[in-house]
Design a protein around this motif. Structure first.
Motif, short mmCIF file in Angstrom:
data_model
loop_
_atom_site.label_atom_id
_atom_site.label_comp_id
_atom_site.label_asym_id
_atom_site.label_seq_id
_atom_site.Cartn_x
_atom_site.Cartn_y
_atom_site.Cartn_z
N PRO A 44 7.69 -14.32 -3.75
CA PRO A 44 7.19 -14.69 -4.96
C PRO A 44 5.63 -15.24 -4.77
O PRO A 44 4.87 -15.13 -5.89
N HIS A 45 5.32 -15.98 -3.66
CA HIS A 45 3.99 -16.35 -3.49
C HIS A 45 3.12 -15.10 -3.48
O HIS A 45 2.04 -15.11 -3.94
N VAL A 46 3.48 -14.20 -2.60
CA VAL A 46 2.71 -12.90 -2.29
C VAL A 46 2.57 -12.41 -3.84
O VAL A 46 1.44 -11.74 -4.11
N ALA A 47 3.62 -12.10 -4.52
CA ALA A 47 3.31 -11.50 -5.93
C ALA A 47 2.12 -12.30 -6.73
O ALA A 47 1.58 -11.49 -7.32
N GLU A 48 2.50 -13.61 -6.63
CA GLU A 48 1.33 -14.26 -7.60
C GLU A 48 0.12 -14.01 -7.06
O GLU A 48 -0.85 -13.80 -7.74
N LEU A 49 -0.17 -13.86 -5.70
CA LEU A 49 -1.49 -14.05 -5.17
C LEU A 49 -2.11 -12.54 -5.32
O LEU A 49 -3.28 -12.11 -5.68
N THR A 50 -1.15 -11.49 -5.29
CA THR A 50 -1.63 -10.20 -5.45
C THR A 50 -1.44 -9.34 -7.04
O THR A 50 -2.09 -8.47 -7.14
N THR A 51 -0.84 -10.08 -7.75
CA THR A 51 -0.62 -9.79 -9.03
C THR A 51 0.51 -8.72 -9.32
O THR A 51 0.40 -7.69 -10.09
N LEU A 52 1.16 -8.44 -8.19
CA LEU A 52 2.17 -7.36 -8.17
C LEU A 52 3.21 -8.02 -8.37
O LEU A 52 3.62 -9.08 -8.20
N PRO A 55 9.48 -6.78 -7.40
CA PRO A 55 10.19 -5.68 -6.91
C PRO A 55 9.30 -4.64 -6.24
O PRO A 55 9.94 -3.85 -5.24
N ALA A 56 8.23 -4.64 -6.67
CA ALA A 56 7.20 -3.59 -6.05
C ALA A 56 6.96 -4.20 -4.68
O ALA A 56 6.79 -3.35 -3.74
N LEU A 57 6.62 -5.21 -4.30
CA LEU A 57 6.56 -5.85 -2.97
C LEU A 57 7.86 -5.72 -2.09
O LEU A 57 7.81 -5.39 -1.14
N GLY A 58 9.06 -5.86 -2.80
CA GLY A 58 10.35 -5.59 -2.15
C GLY A 58 10.48 -4.28 -1.56
O GLY A 58 10.92 -4.22 -0.54
N ALA A 59 9.89 -3.62 -2.55
CA ALA A 59 10.08 -1.89 -1.87
C ALA A 59 8.96 -1.63 -0.97
O ALA A 59 9.39 -0.68 0.05
N MET A 60 8.34 -2.50 -0.65
CA MET A 60 7.41 -2.47 0.62
C MET A 60 7.92 -2.88 2.02
O MET A 60 7.33 -2.60 2.89
#
Length: 66
Positions: A44-52, A55-60
């Motif tokens: 969730p923190h990475v999503a906030e920082l990257t604006t991704l 689910p997109a991050l989880g796929a990575m």
């Protein structure tokens, strides 16, 4: 269409192409970081920082069963 308008649109088209290229490069860099450090990352923190999206991050994240 006059030359100024044609040139303005062509310049914008080039900027859009470059932005898409830069986005691709940035996504590859995020994918590499997430793949390498996924156990230490809070998505969730990475999503906030990257604006991704999460689910997109989880796929990575590498498949743990491979």
């Amino acid at each position: 269409m006059d030359d100024r308008l044609r040139e303005a649109l062509a310049t914008l088209g080039q900027r859009i192409e470059f932005a898409e290229y830069e986005r691709h490069i940035a996504l590859e860099e995020v994918r590499a970081i997430v793949s390498q450090h996924h156990l230490d990352l809070h998505l969730p923190h990475v999503a906030e920082l990257t604006t991704l999206t999460q689910p997109a991050l989880g796929a990575m994240v590498p498949d743990q069963h491979a």
